[in-house]
Design an enzyme around this catalytic site. Structure first.
Site: not given
Length: 204
Positions: A135, A37, A106
């Protein structure tokens, strides 16, 4: 072999040498898949990090997944891509990636879960199971009940992500979920190998 079982998502704040050490140790401890990521939008840096992780994974049989970016995945010849809801549409990504690479998506709402059934994806990342500091823009927390509901409605393998750690892992695993994705439980551990090993034992 289920590649999704213990799914490591890398920490984009770690320098490359730390990143390589974490991935090497985590795989030695039992991680079955690694997603790189990079949230800073620097494509050159993303490619550099992806190639560094790919070098560590060489010969391990552990797939390399790239978060969000199909171009980066193709540039480094990764094993697949994981898309968010605002990334390239899955149909376009599949066309570019071909039939053999893994494609994940996702899913944050029931509607997205329903729509995913008609998309050319291999697995779903159900986000977020629990509240998580990484998040902050979440539409919802699925919780254990929501995870069980998603499992009963989806024909795809599901990877649970968000706020999962050693204290709640068994609850998650008992739903029969195909895999769990973790960031800090491994990346922030003093010994990533020991952390991954312990998590795998808990999932047995």
């Amino acid at each position: 072999m289920n590649p999704y079982r213990l799914y490591l998502v890398t920490d984009d704040r770690q320098p490359i040498d730390t990143l390589q050490t974490v991935v090497r140790e985590a795989v030695a401890g039992g991680v079955t898949l690694v997603q790189v990521r990079e949230k800073h939008g620097d494509v050159r840096a993303f490619i550099e990090r992806a190639e560094a992780v790919k070098a560590v994974l060489q010969g391990t049989g552990v797939p390399l997944i790239i978060n969000d970016r199909v171009d980066v995945a193709l540039a480094v010849d990764a094993d697949g891509v994981h898309l968010g809801q605002s990334d390239m549409p899955a149909t376009h990504a599949r066309r570019l990636l071909g039939p053999d690479r893994l494609l994940g998506l996702s899913v944050e709402t029931e509607q997205q879960l329903f729509e995913s059934e008609s998309l050319p994806v291999d697995y779903l990342g159900l986000s977020a199971i629990f509240a998580t500091p990484t998040k902050t823009d979440l539409k919802r927390h699925w919780g254990i009940d929501g995870l069980q509901r998603a499992l009963s409605h989806s024909s795809r393998p599901i990877v649970a992500i968000g706020g999962i750690h050693a204290d709640n892992l068994q609850q998650v695993v008992q739903t029969g979920v195909h895999g769990v994705a973790l960031v800090s439980a491994i990346c922030a551990a003093s010994c990533p190998r020991t952390a991954a090993k312990k998590l795998r034992q808990m999932m047995a």
